[in-house]
Scaffold this motif. Structure first.
Motif, PDB file in Angstrom:
ATOM      1  N   ASN A 177      -2.417  -9.936 -14.845  1.00 54.41           N
ATOM      2  CA  ASN A 177      -3.131  -8.684 -14.707  1.00 54.41           C
ATOM      3  C   ASN A 177      -2.204  -7.490 -14.685  1.00 54.41           C
ATOM      4  O   ASN A 177      -1.967  -6.891 -13.644  1.00 54.41           O
ATOM      5  CB  ASN A 177      -4.019  -8.713 -13.460  1.00 54.41           C
ATOM      6  N   ARG A 178      -1.585  -7.262 -15.852  1.00 53.07           N
ATOM      7  CA  ARG A 178      -0.720  -6.094 -15.907  1.00 53.07           C
ATOM      8  C   ARG A 178      -1.542  -4.832 -15.820  1.00 53.07           C
ATOM      9  O   ARG A 178      -2.452  -4.624 -16.624  1.00 53.07           O
ATOM     10  CB  ARG A 178       0.016  -6.082 -17.228  1.00 53.07           C
ATOM     11  N   GLY A 179      -1.216  -3.994 -14.915  1.00 56.42           N
ATOM     12  CA  GLY A 179      -1.861  -2.698 -14.892  1.00 56.42           C
ATOM     13  C   GLY A 179      -1.071  -1.778 -15.807  1.00 56.42           C
ATOM     14  O   GLY A 179      -0.192  -2.225 -16.539  1.00 56.42           O
TER      15      GLY A 179
ATOM     16  N   THR B 126       1.533  -4.444 -11.146  1.00 51.68           N
ATOM     17  CA  THR B 126       0.322  -5.178 -10.769  1.00 51.68           C
ATOM     18  C   THR B 126      -0.851  -4.252 -10.519  1.00 51.68           C
ATOM     19  O   THR B 126      -1.975  -4.699 -10.389  1.00 51.68           O
ATOM     20  CB  THR B 126       0.567  -5.984  -9.485  1.00 51.68           C
ATOM     21  N   GLY B 127      -0.534  -2.983 -10.430  1.00 53.56           N
ATOM     22  CA  GLY B 127      -1.603  -2.045 -10.139  1.00 53.56           C
ATOM     23  C   GLY B 127      -1.780  -1.810  -8.658  1.00 53.56           C
ATOM     24  O   GLY B 127      -2.493  -0.926  -8.231  1.00 53.56           O
ATOM     25  N   HIS B 128      -1.105  -2.621  -7.809  1.00 55.51           N
ATOM     26  CA  HIS B 128      -1.188  -2.393  -6.364  1.00 55.51           C
ATOM     27  C   HIS B 128      -0.209  -1.319  -5.962  1.00 55.51           C
ATOM     28  O   HIS B 128       0.831  -1.169  -6.601  1.00 55.51           O
ATOM     29  CB  HIS B 128      -0.827  -3.682  -5.592  1.00 55.51           C
ATOM     30  N   GLU B 129      -0.551  -0.637  -4.916  1.00 54.45           N
ATOM     31  CA  GLU B 129       0.386   0.365  -4.418  1.00 54.45           C
ATOM     32  C   GLU B 129       0.331   0.400  -2.905  1.00 54.45           C
ATOM     33  O   GLU B 129      -0.753   0.409  -2.311  1.00 54.45           O
ATOM     34  CB  GLU B 129       0.008   1.744  -4.969  1.00 54.45           C
TER      35      GLU B 129
ATOM     36  N   ASP C 124       1.995   2.519   0.183  1.00 56.03           N
ATOM     37  CA  ASP C 124       2.829   3.647   0.613  1.00 56.03           C
ATOM     38  C   ASP C 124       3.711   4.147  -0.514  1.00 56.03           C
ATOM     39  O   ASP C 124       4.899   4.399  -0.334  1.00 56.03           O
ATOM     40  CB  ASP C 124       3.718   3.227   1.781  1.00 56.03           C
ATOM     41  N   GLY C 125       3.162   4.218  -1.714  1.00 56.91           N
ATOM     42  CA  GLY C 125       3.922   4.737  -2.850  1.00 56.91           C
ATOM     43  C   GLY C 125       4.815   3.721  -3.502  1.00 56.91           C
ATOM     44  O   GLY C 125       5.517   4.006  -4.463  1.00 56.91           O
ATOM     45  N   ILE C 126       4.806   2.485  -2.979  1.00 56.23           N
ATOM     46  CA  ILE C 126       5.646   1.454  -3.592  1.00 56.23           C
ATOM     47  C   ILE C 126       4.780   0.632  -4.528  1.00 56.23           C
ATOM     48  O   ILE C 126       3.739   0.109  -4.112  1.00 56.23           O
ATOM     49  CB  ILE C 126       6.264   0.538  -2.519  1.00 56.23           C
ATOM     50  N   VAL C 127       5.215   0.500  -5.791  1.00 57.18           N
ATOM     51  CA  VAL C 127       4.437  -0.317  -6.727  1.00 57.18           C
ATOM     52  C   VAL C 127       5.214  -1.578  -7.055  1.00 57.18           C
ATOM     53  O   VAL C 127       6.420  -1.650  -6.850  1.00 57.18           O
ATOM     54  CB  VAL C 127       4.118   0.460  -8.028  1.00 57.18           C
ATOM     55  N   GLU C 128       4.489  -2.546  -7.604  1.00 53.48           N
ATOM     56  CA  GLU C 128       5.072  -3.878  -7.785  1.00 53.48           C
ATOM     57  C   GLU C 128       5.010  -4.242  -9.264  1.00 53.48           C
ATOM     58  O   GLU C 128       3.931  -4.217  -9.856  1.00 53.48           O
ATOM     59  CB  GLU C 128       4.245  -4.843  -6.942  1.00 53.48           C
ATOM     60  N   TYR C 129       6.136  -4.571  -9.873  1.00 49.37           N
ATOM     61  CA  TYR C 129       6.113  -5.017 -11.270  1.00 49.37           C
ATOM     62  C   TYR C 129       5.485  -6.384 -11.347  1.00 49.37           C
ATOM     63  O   TYR C 129       5.684  -7.222 -10.481  1.00 49.37           O
ATOM     64  CB  TYR C 129       7.551  -5.124 -11.820  1.00 49.37           C
ATOM     65  N   ASP C 130       4.744  -6.614 -12.426  1.00 48.89           N
ATOM     66  CA  ASP C 130       4.191  -7.948 -12.644  1.00 48.89           C
ATOM     67  C   ASP C 130       4.981  -8.632 -13.745  1.00 48.89           C
ATOM     68  O   ASP C 130       4.542  -8.754 -14.870  1.00 48.89           O
ATOM     69  CB  ASP C 130       2.709  -7.842 -13.024  1.00 48.89           C
TER      70      ASP C 130
END
Ligand code: HEC
Ligand code: HEC
Length: 293
Positions: free
Chosen positions: A32-34, A39-42, A44-50
């Motif tokens: 689920n690449r955003g 990943t599309g999750h965030e 506190d401003g931190i995003v996560e690579y999928d």
């Protein structure tokens, strides 16, 4: 193993193996690449690579699965399947025993043909024998063979059954059972006090003279047959010398009375079923060496 449990283990193991293959395959690619490959999750401003899992990691995982399947084919693991290599714990143990017998057989045979007094001078043989002693005898006689309450000291040249090489070997091979009867019900409390006073005084210690005199008479009547007229003991019965201040069960007045009142029967187990004749020969030399050097 009953067929039920065998099947139980096989089914569970197979389900588990298939399960981890599925988990691996299912997570091999990203799903689920955003936007921006995250990943599309965030949080506190931190995003996560999928990102997909690294290839080397997947390969390592696949290798362990292949290894696991190979292992289950080669060795016992799948229920009662014996494995194509025919390995068992018993076989491995037997192979090690055979190997040791081959390696040490000649050495032991050589030691066995050497008289005990001579073998006792051989430092290499004595080092091996010391290890055998630690494994088989130290439990009761102590690592330094100095014994303890009820277990004779093997280093003091004071013997219950004799300290010649043959006597020691007989002791270890066939074991010994001591039979010191209980006297409380024969001579009564007063008798026990009298005889104990006499035995106490045999060791050059002060005891009530009147008691000891009576005790001396009773000693000749009841005790001399095993311990000797002079109380110096008898190897044939394992009856200890009562005059040498060496005690198996303690030499205080109370301890002597306790021995008389209740009797004693120390038991040295026979080792002929437990140890080979070669090893008993080496152990005899070791025990002999402890008080003859
Ligand atoms: C379960 C305990 C136990 C084990 C194990 C044991 N012993 Fe003994 N051993 C005894 C006892 C107890 C006696 C004394 C028997 C008695 O009271 O008459 C004894 C007596 C002896 C004696 C006679 C001592 C004397 O004064 O005559 C010798 C020698 C001896 N043991 C050697 C060995 C050796 C060597 C081993 C190992 C192969 C061994 N023992 C293992 C308990 C044990
Ligand atoms: C049938 C033979 C026999 C007779 C009779 C006998 N004893 Fe013993 N006695 C033994 C033996 C064997 C032992 C060693 C017991 C053991 O090793 O467990 C022993 C042990 C002892 C001990 C313990 C010694 C120690 O080192 O702790 C004393 C004390 C003793 N006897 C005193 C007597 C007295 C006193 C009498 C007479 C009233 C007597 N015995 C009669 C065989 C006998």
């Amino acid at each position: 193993m009953s067929p039920f449990w065998s099947a139980w283990i096989i089914i569970l193991t197979t389900i588990f193996l298939i399960g981890i293959c599925w988990v691996l395959m299912a997570n091999r690619k990203t799903q689920n690449r955003g936007p921006d490959a995250t990943t599309g999750h965030e949080y506190d401003g931190i995003v996560e690579y999928d990102n997909p899992m690294p290839l080397w990691w997947i390969q390592g995982f696949v290798a362990t699965i292949i290894f696991g399947v190979g292992y289950l084919i080669a060795y016992p693991g799948m229920g009662s399947w014996p494995g194509v290599l025919g390995w068992t714990a018993v076989n491995q143990w037997q192979a090690e025993v055979d190997e040791a017998a081959k390696r040490y057989g000649d050495v032991f045979a050589g030691y066995s043909a050497t008289p005990i007094e001579e073998l006792a001078q051989d430092p290499k043989a004595m080092r091996m024998a010391q290890r055998m002693f630690a494994n088989n005898c130290a439990l009761c006689h102590g690592a330094d063979a100095a014994g303890g309450y009820g277990f004779p000291n093997l280093t003091d040249n004071d013997w219950l059954y004799g300290g010649s090489p043959e006597q020691i070997k007989t002791t270890i091979t066939h074991g010994r059972t001591a039979a010191m009867p209980q006297w409380g019900n024969v001579v009564g409390d007063q008798g026990v006090r009298e005889i104990s006073a006499y035995v106490y005084s045999l060791n050059g210690r002060e005891a009530d003279a009147a008691l000891a005199a009576e005790g001396g008479k009773k000693f000749q009547m009841f005790c001399a047959s095993c311990h000797g007229k002079d109380g110096k003991g008898n190897y044939a019965f394992g009856a200890p010398n009562l005059t040498d201040q060496v005690w198996l069960y303690g030499g205080s007045m109370g301890q002597i009375q306790h021995t008389l009142q209740n009797g004693r029967s120390g038991r040295m187990p026979a080792h002929q079923e437990l140890l080979s004749a070669d090893k008993i020969h080496m152990l005899s030399a070791y025990v002999w060496s402890l008080s003859n050097q």
